[in-house]
Each structure stands twice: as structure tokens, then as C-alpha cells.
Design an enzyme around this catalytic site. Structure first.
Site, PDB file in Angstrom:
ATOM      1  N   SER A   1       0.849  -1.184   0.000  1.00  0.00           N
ATOM      2  CA  SER A   1       0.000   0.000   0.000  1.00  0.00           C
ATOM      3  C   SER A   1       0.888   1.237   0.000  1.00  0.00           C
ATOM      4  O   SER A   1       1.949   1.247   0.618  1.00  0.00           O
ATOM      5  CB  SER A   1      -0.876  -0.005   1.253  1.00  0.00           C
ATOM      6  OG  SER A   1      -1.330   1.301   1.541  1.00  0.00           O
TER       7      SER A   1
ATOM      8  N   TYR B   1     -25.208 -14.432 -43.734  1.00  0.00           N
ATOM      9  CA  TYR B   1     -24.194 -13.574 -43.122  1.00  0.00           C
ATOM     10  C   TYR B   1     -24.728 -12.170 -42.894  1.00  0.00           C
ATOM     11  O   TYR B   1     -25.398 -11.596 -43.752  1.00  0.00           O
ATOM     12  CB  TYR B   1     -22.944 -13.489 -44.017  1.00  0.00           C
ATOM     13  CG  TYR B   1     -21.916 -12.553 -43.419  1.00  0.00           C
ATOM     14  CD1 TYR B   1     -21.036 -12.994 -42.439  1.00  0.00           C
ATOM     15  CD2 TYR B   1     -21.871 -11.204 -43.791  1.00  0.00           C
ATOM     16  CE1 TYR B   1     -20.133 -12.120 -41.843  1.00  0.00           C
ATOM     17  CE2 TYR B   1     -20.969 -10.330 -43.206  1.00  0.00           C
ATOM     18  CZ  TYR B   1     -20.103 -10.792 -42.238  1.00  0.00           C
ATOM     19  OH  TYR B   1     -19.214  -9.941 -41.637  1.00  0.00           O
TER      20      TYR B   1
ATOM     21  N   LYS C   1       0.613  -3.392   4.788  1.00  0.00           N
ATOM     22  CA  LYS C   1      -0.242  -4.113   3.852  1.00  0.00           C
ATOM     23  C   LYS C   1       0.530  -4.991   2.879  1.00  0.00           C
ATOM     24  O   LYS C   1       1.603  -4.651   2.410  1.00  0.00           O
ATOM     25  CB  LYS C   1      -1.095  -3.130   3.019  1.00  0.00           C
ATOM     26  CG  LYS C   1      -2.163  -2.412   3.795  1.00  0.00           C
ATOM     27  CD  LYS C   1      -3.201  -3.319   4.447  1.00  0.00           C
ATOM     28  CE  LYS C   1      -4.156  -3.920   3.437  1.00  0.00           C
ATOM     29  NZ  LYS C   1      -5.015  -2.905   2.830  1.00  0.00           N
TER      30      LYS C   1
HETATM   31  N1  ARG Z   1     -14.569  -8.899 -41.497  1.00  0.00           N
HETATM   32  C1  ARG Z   1     -15.719  -9.701 -41.803  1.00  0.00           C
HETATM   33  C2  ARG Z   1     -16.146 -10.421 -40.525  1.00  0.00           C
HETATM   34  O1  ARG Z   1     -15.364 -10.477 -39.653  1.00  0.00           O
HETATM   35  C3  ARG Z   1     -15.400 -10.706 -42.857  1.00  0.00           C
HETATM   36  C4  ARG Z   1     -16.573 -11.177 -43.623  1.00  0.00           C
HETATM   37  C5  ARG Z   1     -17.056 -10.072 -44.489  1.00  0.00           C
HETATM   38  N2  ARG Z   1     -18.144 -10.495 -45.285  1.00  0.00           N
HETATM   39  C6  ARG Z   1     -18.964  -9.619 -45.854  1.00  0.00           C
HETATM   40  N3  ARG Z   1     -19.932 -10.095 -46.565  1.00  0.00           N
HETATM   41  N4  ARG Z   1     -18.843  -8.335 -45.678  1.00  0.00           N
HETATM   42  O2  ARG Z   1     -17.234 -10.916 -40.399  1.00  0.00           O
END
Ligand code: ARG
Length: 466
Positions: free
Chosen positions: A278, A318, A284
Site C-alpha cells: 500500500s 451472413y 499491507k
Molecule cells: N470482417 C468480416 C467479418 O469479420 C469478414 C466477412 C465479411 N463479409 C462480408 N460479406 N462483408 O465478419
């Protein structure tokens, strides 16, 4: 940078701030090695499918290998204005081999590419975590071995409950960590599916031998559905969960050691090297690393929670939200690895103050033994419990404990007490009296310790083979 992987469709350049905001290269550069290895395998698949000529394949492979070697030699090489690691590798490749490099992305999308990179990464890192867990488990087992048959009190509700071996305490924590070790094995299994051939979402129209790709990249199977695979990050959630739960276990070790090394308990002494002082109070000696581990468990749990929330509302396919997996993954990985290392050092250097721990293991916490004594002589447990409860009340009022009672005094409580109470009602007799294999009986504990030691050796031998 004016040219991106997707610039053809656009008449204007992206806003610089927006481009920076959505770029991931500053953190996904950690996937560099996996990205290049995936591309090497993909080049092979494209050559087999007749998309790359033999010459092109040779040129692309040599260039990718050079990129990999350069990045390994000099991590600073893996940087630039690129949107992400995939764009970086492709730029490097095209710089080296031109036209042939531009063919590498045929039939592939960053959607299946990033999934592959992450699966390779998680599989590698789960092993690294497992190795570190073995170190900590060994440290705990070593402490159990050197504590031998020394006693300490065990607590429920943080109140003295029953005497146990200190070795039993250390081995208890090895069990939680062995479950964590197994859990990281399950995480590896879950990540063990090869996603290439899924392309952006609907699958690839080139004749890609996905089984050969899986074998080359060390996967035991290929994903079943391209729509699922391009947005599946369950294996990331699994990794984060395994990390968060391991952090919970590290936090509980930390808490135990903080408490037991305090002045009030004094069972353990922390090494100077793992404590801090401390700035104000000269006396301490603070357990900062353990407190930080306990604190950081909150961060790991938060990352898991955050990631589950990110995933929950996504439509199929995605979505860019998925990019958020990486900072969670990398942060939790770093947190766990540094925390495990810290706890291992603390445990390795911990000094057990055996005499003090053992002296705290007697007194009124022998009450259950007294009740069991009466049961052995025919009294129903419920009656014995009530009778001993009354004894405890009287002893507390006079500031005494069982061991100080004369034979005559014992017999004022029950005629069932005989001369052998003196040897039966001790902390040592209490642990010796335990009979089940998971108990703190010294023989059971010795067997448990040899099981853990044998397990450690078997797992280490397996790792050397694999
Ligand atoms: N940097 C992106 C990620 O981490 C990679 C994939 C990108 N794909 C796309 N359709 N924009 O997810």
C-alpha cells in the site's frame, strides 16, 4: 485506398470514417496465419477443380507461403490500409503474382473464408488453453501432495463446518478445472467442421472436393448446410462459455486464497512476488493479482452475454453484426490466458501454514462427530442432532469446546458417552471416520491425488502424440 475487394459496383469511394468504422483489420490480423493456411488449401482445391492451371497453382502457393513466412518473421508486416485480413492477404498475393492471384477468390466468399479462419483459430487456441489448464492443475496437485494429511476447517456459509484435509481443498479445485479441460475439448469438436464450399450463402458452383479440403485442413467433417454455416458462430459462443466458466472457477480459487491468506484466517501465506503493498499503510500485503482475476471474470461473462445478444436477432445468412465475434473472442482469450498464468504462479508459490490451519480445524466443528457417535450407540440421528445442539449452546455460553469436557461432564449430557469419546471426538478421527470414495478420508484423498496425477500424465502423453 481507392480500390477494395468490392469496388467495381460503386461509382464513389466510401466515406473514410465509415470505412474505418466497418474495417476489422486492426483486430482480425490475429487470423493471419489461419487465413493464409486456408488460402493455401483453397488454391489446391481450385487446381483440382481445374480453375487454376498447374503453373498458376505453383505460383499462388509459393507466394502464399512467402506471405506466411514473412508475417511469421515480422508481425508488423501484417498491417496496412486494408479492410480486413482477407483483403490484406489477397493484396499481397496479387502484388506478387498478378493475374493468378486474382483467381484465388473463385467460388469462395469472405463469408465462408472468415468462418474457416475462426474455426481454425478456435481449434488452435482451445489447445493452448488446455495446456495452460494442465499447468494450473499440476500446481494444485503439487500443493495437495505437499500438504499431505494436514487438516483445515471446511466451511459452509463461510462458517466452520467440518475438518478436511488441506489436500482435499486443493483437489476440489482440480476437479472444476478438469471439467474445463474437457469442455475445451468439446469446443474443439464443435469447431471441427470445414465450411469452405459454402461460398457466400448458397454453396459453390465449382467442383470443389470438400472432403479433401477438410482432410488437408485437419477437419473430421464438412458442414452440412451452406446457409447455416455462413452465419453459424455457435462454436464462438461455446468457446466464450468455456472461457467464462473457467474464469468463474479461477475467480473462486482467487476468492478462497484471498480469504484463507487474510490475517483472520491465516492458513496460507502469499509469496511477496505475487502481492503488492500500500502507498499509505506500511503493513499491507495485498493479493492484487487474485483480486484482478476475480474482477476480470466479470469481463469474460460480459463478453459471452454480449455475444449471445448480438447473435439472437440475426436473420439467416451472413450479417456484418457477426464481425463482433472477434473482439469478444480475442479479449476473452487474452483475459483467460493471462489470468490462468497468474493464478498458477500464485498457487505454485503459496506457503501453507499447516499448524495454524490445523488448529482452526477443531472445536465446535466436531459437533457432527458427536452426533454420529451417539447414532453409533443406537440413538436416532434427529435426537442426536438435538442433544448435541443443546451441548453446543452450553459450551458456547461457557466459552469451551468438546475436547475440554471431563468424562463426568460428557455423561451429564448422555449416558451413551463412554471413555472412547476422548479419542473419537478429534479432528483427526473425524477425517478418518469418513468412508465414501469422494470423502476427505486420507486414504480416499491419496487415491484421488493419484488419479489426478495419472490423468495429468495421460493427457500430457496424448498431447505429445497428437
Ligand atoms: N470482417 C468480416 C467479418 O469479420 C469478414 C466477412 C465479411 N463479409 C462480408 N460479406 N462483408 O465478419
Amino acid at each position: 485506398m481507392s480500390e477494395h475487394l468490392w469496388s467495381g459496383r460503386f461509382s464513389g469511394a466510401p466515406d473514410a470514417d465509415i470505412f474505418g468504422f466497418q474495417s476489422s483489420f486492426t483486430f482480425d490480423r490475429r487470423l493471419f496465419e489461419d487465413d493464409v493456411k486456408g488460402s493455401l488449401a483453397w488454391a489446391d482445391a481450385l487446381a483440382t477443380a481445374g480453375v487454376l492451371t498447374d503453373d498458376e497453382f505453383q505460383a499462388v502457393s509459393a507466394a502464399l507461403q512467402d506471405i506466411l513466412d514473412t508475417g511469421r518473421r515480422d508481425p508488423a508486416f501484417v498491417s496496412g490500409p486494408d479492410e480486413d485480413v482477407h483483403a490484406f492477404v489477397e493484396r499481397q498475393l496479387v502484388d506478387r503474382v498478378g493475374e493468378a492471384g486474382k483467381r484465388l477468390h473463385t467460388g469462395r466468399s469472405r463469408n465462408d473464408q472468415v468462418s474457416l479462419d475462426l474455426r481454425l483459430y478456435v481449434r488452435r487456441k482451445a489447445r493452448v488453453v488446455q495446456r495452460q489448464l494442465l499447468d494450473l492443475i499440476s500446481a494444485l496437485a503439487d500443493q495437495a501432495a505437499s500438504a499431505d494429511t494436514t487438516l483445515m476447517p471446511a466451511y459452509t456459509h463461510l462458517r466452520r463446518a467440518q475438518p478436511i484435509l488441506i489436500a482435499h481443498f486443493f483437489l476440489a479445485h482440480t476437479e472444476a478445472l478438469r471439467r474445463d479441460h474437457a469442455r475445451f475439448g468439446h469446443v474443439r469438436d464443435e469447431a471441427d467442421a470445414m465450411p469452405l464450399g459454402s461460398s457466400a450463402i448458397a454453396g459453390s458452383s465449382y467442383s470443389i472436393d470438400t472432403d479433401a479440403l477438410a482432410a488437408r485442413l485437419g477437419f473430421s467433417r464438412v458442414v452440412a448446410n451452406s446457409l447455416d454455416a455462413t452465419a453459424d458462430r455457435d462454436f464462438i459462443a461455446g468457446f466464450l462459455h468455456a472461457c467464462a466458466l473457467t474464469m468463474v472457477h479461477l475467480s473462486r480459487i482467487a476468492e478462497d486464497v484471498i480469504v484463507f491468506s487474510s490475517e483472520e484466517f491465516g492458513f496460507f501465506e502469499l509469496a511477496d512476488a505475487v502481492t503488492t503493498g500500500s502507498s499509505l499503510m506500511p503493513q499491507k500485503k495485498n493479493p492484487d493479482p487474485l483480486e484482478l482475476v476475480r474482477g476480470k471474470s466479470g469481463r469474460a461473462i460480459g463478453r459471452l452475454t454480449g455475444w449471445l445478444v448480438t447473435m439472437k436477432g440475426l436473420p439467416s445468412g451472413y450479417n456484418k453484426d457477426l464481425q463482433e465475434d472477434k473482439e469478444a473472442l480475442f479479449d476473452v482469450e487474452d483475459t483467460l490466458l493471462t489470468s490462468t498464468a497468474a493464478v498458477t504462479t500464485v498457487v505454485r508459490t503459496l506457503v501453507v501454514l499447516g499448524a495454524h490451519a490445523e488448529s482452526a480445524a477443531s472445536g465446535l466443528l466436531l459437533a457432527t462427530e458427536v452426533a454420529d457417535y451417539l447414532v453409533l450407540r443406537g440413538m436416532a440421528f434427529r435426537d442426536a442432532h438435538a442433544l448435541v445442539g443443546g451441548m453446543v449452546r452450553e459450551l458456547l455460553a461457557s466459552g469451551r469446546d468438546f475436547e475440554s469436557l471431563s468424562m463426568a461432564e460428557w455423561r451429564t449430557f448422555s449416558a451413551l458417552f463412554e471413555d472412547d469419546v476422548a479419542v473419537r471426538i478429534t479432528a483427526r478421527a473425524a477425517v478418518d471416520a469418513r468412508r465414501t470414495p469422494q470423502s476427505t478420508n486420507p486414504v480416499a484423498v491419496a487415491e484421488a491425488l493419484s488419479r489426478v496425477t495419472a490423468w495429468l500424465e495421460a493427457v500430457k502423453a496424448e498431447n505429445h502424440d497428437g
